[in-house]
Design an enzyme around this catalytic site. Structure first.
Site, PDB file in Angstrom:
ATOM      1  N   LYS A  80       0.843  -1.195   0.000  1.00 11.41           N
ATOM      2  CA  LYS A  80       0.000   0.000   0.000  1.00 11.41           C
ATOM      3  C   LYS A  80       0.878   1.244   0.000  1.00 11.41           C
ATOM      4  O   LYS A  80       1.862   1.331   0.760  1.00 11.41           O
ATOM      5  CB  LYS A  80      -0.899  -0.020   1.240  1.00 11.41           C
ATOM      6  CG  LYS A  80      -1.854   1.169   1.356  1.00 11.41           C
ATOM      7  CD  LYS A  80      -2.661   1.063   2.649  1.00 11.41           C
ATOM      8  CE  LYS A  80      -3.640   2.218   2.798  1.00 11.41           C
ATOM      9  NZ  LYS A  80      -4.423   2.109   4.042  1.00 11.41           N
ATOM     10  N   SER A 155      -9.319   1.608   2.716  1.00 12.87           N
ATOM     11  CA  SER A 155      -8.361   2.377   1.943  1.00 12.87           C
ATOM     12  C   SER A 155      -7.268   1.534   1.277  1.00 12.87           C
ATOM     13  O   SER A 155      -6.483   2.059   0.487  1.00 12.87           O
ATOM     14  CB  SER A 155      -7.702   3.412   2.864  1.00 12.87           C
ATOM     15  OG  SER A 155      -6.962   2.790   3.921  1.00 12.87           O
ATOM     16  N   SER A 178      -9.854  -0.796   6.804  1.00 10.81           N
ATOM     17  CA  SER A 178      -9.129  -0.522   5.566  1.00 10.81           C
ATOM     18  C   SER A 178      -8.527  -1.727   4.857  1.00 10.81           C
ATOM     19  O   SER A 178      -8.101  -1.611   3.716  1.00 10.81           O
ATOM     20  CB  SER A 178      -8.030   0.516   5.816  1.00 10.81           C
ATOM     21  OG  SER A 178      -8.592   1.796   5.995  1.00 10.81           O
TER      22      SER A 178
END
Length: 204
Positions: A80, A155, A178
């Protein structure tokens, strides 16, 4: 190629260490999958192609010498784009950080490298990880691999990379869903470790 890009990390690690398949072949298969599907998904936003291939060659050479780096020897992964990655841009989807290149890895990234993993690149996220979808001013929107008109969740949009066979493993983060929300949206499994199980440093 599907046998490689949709294999589990355990299957890939065992096949590489038993020299049934090379780390280069595994990385090349995932790069081909990225080339085919990422233009529509927009999930891998920073691809470190040459570094990944070079590291895969090193992984194969190490095995030929009888060296095993760790349980993820030669297995490609994605990160990420909020975790610091040494020498590779870390933007968090935040325009003031668009060209930020960390000098050191986040501890979680360093542990994955130490275990033998090969970083393919960084995956999309909402600005500063502050949304349940992935769209930011630097890289734009990530789409769901099952239906391009729908969200990948957020996310940690890298769930879309795993679901589409672009990466067998994604390092994400989760404070309020997330990794769990995008895993749900993309039809894969995610794990949120217990608090303080993994160091949180190097996260932007």
């Amino acid at each position: 190629m599907d046998d490689l890009v949709f294999a589990s990390i355990q299957e890939l690690a065992e096949a590489i260490c038993q020299r049934q398949v090379s780390a280069v072949e595994v990385v090349e298969a995932h790069l081909a999958q990225i080339d085919k599907h990422n233009p529509r998904l927009n999930v891998i936003v920073l691809l470190d192609r040459e570094a990944a291939l070079n590291r895969a060659r090193e992984a194969d050479a190490a095995l030929a010498r009888g060296e095993v780096w760790g349980p993820l020897h030669g297995v490609p992964i994605t990160i990420k784009d909020a975790f610091a990655t040494a020498g590779l841009r870390t933007t968090s989807g935040f325009p003031p950080w668009a060209d930020f290149i960390p000098e050191t890895d986040a501890p979680a990234v360093a542990r994955l490298r130490a275990a033998g993993a090969i970083i393919l690149g960084k995956t999309n996220l909402p600005t500063l990880s502050m949304d349940a979808q992935a769209n930011n001013p630097i890289f734009g929107q990530t789409n769901n691999p099952w239906d391009l008109t729908r969200t990948s969740g957020g996310s940690t949009a890298g769930a879309a990379a795993v679901a589409a066979g672009l990466s067998p493993l994604e390092l994400g983060s989760d404070l309020a869903g997330s990794v769990r929300i995008p895993a749900h949206c993309c039809g894969i499994y995610s794990l949120k470790p217990s608090a303080h199980r993994i160091p949180g440093g190097g996260y932007h």
